[in-house]
Design a protein around this motif. Sequence first.
Motif, PDB file in Angstrom:
ATOM      1  N   PRO A  59       0.791  -1.231   0.000  1.00  0.00           N
ATOM      2  CA  PRO A  59       0.000   0.000   0.000  1.00  0.00           C
ATOM      3  C   PRO A  59       0.831   1.293   0.000  1.00  0.00           C
ATOM      4  CG  PRO A  59      -0.891  -1.535   1.596  1.00  0.00           C
ATOM      5  CD  PRO A  59       0.375  -2.139   1.077  1.00  0.00           C
ATOM      6  N   GLU A  60       2.043   1.257   0.520  1.00  0.00           N
ATOM      7  CA  GLU A  60       2.859   2.478   0.529  1.00  0.00           C
ATOM      8  C   GLU A  60       3.197   2.917  -0.896  1.00  0.00           C
ATOM      9  OE1 GLU A  60       6.201   1.326   2.903  1.00  0.00           O
ATOM     10  OE2 GLU A  60       7.038   0.027   1.364  1.00  0.00           O
ATOM     11  N   GLU A  63       1.141   5.938  -3.271  1.00  0.00           N
ATOM     12  CA  GLU A  63       1.380   7.381  -3.179  1.00  0.00           C
ATOM     13  C   GLU A  63       1.404   8.082  -4.541  1.00  0.00           C
ATOM     14  OE1 GLU A  63       1.404  10.611  -0.997  1.00  0.00           O
ATOM     15  OE2 GLU A  63       1.628   8.681   0.003  1.00  0.00           O
ATOM     16  N   TYR A  87      -1.557  -1.270   7.859  1.00  0.00           N
ATOM     17  CA  TYR A  87      -1.013  -0.088   7.213  1.00  0.00           C
ATOM     18  C   TYR A  87      -2.132   0.942   7.079  1.00  0.00           C
ATOM     19  CZ  TYR A  87       1.768   2.790   4.099  1.00  0.00           C
ATOM     20  OH  TYR A  87       2.475   3.829   3.548  1.00  0.00           O
ATOM     21  N   PHE A  89      -3.076   4.244   5.212  1.00  0.00           N
ATOM     22  CA  PHE A  89      -2.681   5.068   4.070  1.00  0.00           C
ATOM     23  C   PHE A  89      -3.572   6.292   4.002  1.00  0.00           C
ATOM     24  CE2 PHE A  89      -3.033   6.237  -0.442  1.00  0.00           C
ATOM     25  CZ  PHE A  89      -1.708   6.550  -0.681  1.00  0.00           C
TER      26      PHE A  89
END
Length: 174
Positions: A59-60, A63, A87, A89
Motif C-alpha cells: 500500500p505504501e 502514493e 497499514y 494510508f
Amino acid sequence: MQLDLRFSNNLIDIEKEGIDIAFRVRNPVIDNWVIRELKLTHNLLCVHPNYEHHTITHPEQLEDHPKVTCLGLVPWQLKNQQTSEEYSFNPNTHVRLEVDEIQMMKQAVESGVGISYIPDYIALPLIEATKLKRILPDWKSNGQPFSILYRDRKQIPYRVRLLIEHTLQHFTNV
C-alpha cells in the motif's frame, strides 16, 4: 408502502429528520434506538481493469498513483490477511477526485479516474463482472458492522415492522 430513501455519508440526525429506519456502517450509539448488525463489511482497493497496477506490491506504493477518495473513508486502514501487517494510508497526493457519496466514487473508478477504497458489497459484484479490478488482494480493511437502526418503541407501525423483518430475513439468508 412508500419509501423515501436518502443516501449520505454524512452523519445525519435520524431522530430530528423523522426517519423510521436507518442503515449505517459502524455501530453508532443512539438512545432509544435498536441497532441490529446485519453483516461485516470490508473495504477493498480497486481500479479500472485496464489500469497498469502490477508494480504495486504494498500500500505504501499507492502514493504516486491517481486516487479517488470519499469523505468519511479516509484514511484507508488496511490489513494484510496473510501476514497481519497493518497499514494506514492517507491519500493526500495525486487525488483526482474527492466525493461525498460512495456510488459516485464507484462510478469514477469504473470510468478509470483512479484507485479507490471501496466497500466489498459494492466492489465484489463489479469485480466479478470485470468492471473493476482488485489490487493488492491480500489487503483489506478490518470488518466494520453494517447495521439496521430503528426506534425502540412498543408500537412500531406495521409497514416499518414489515421492512425490518424483510431486511433481517434477507441478511440471514445471505
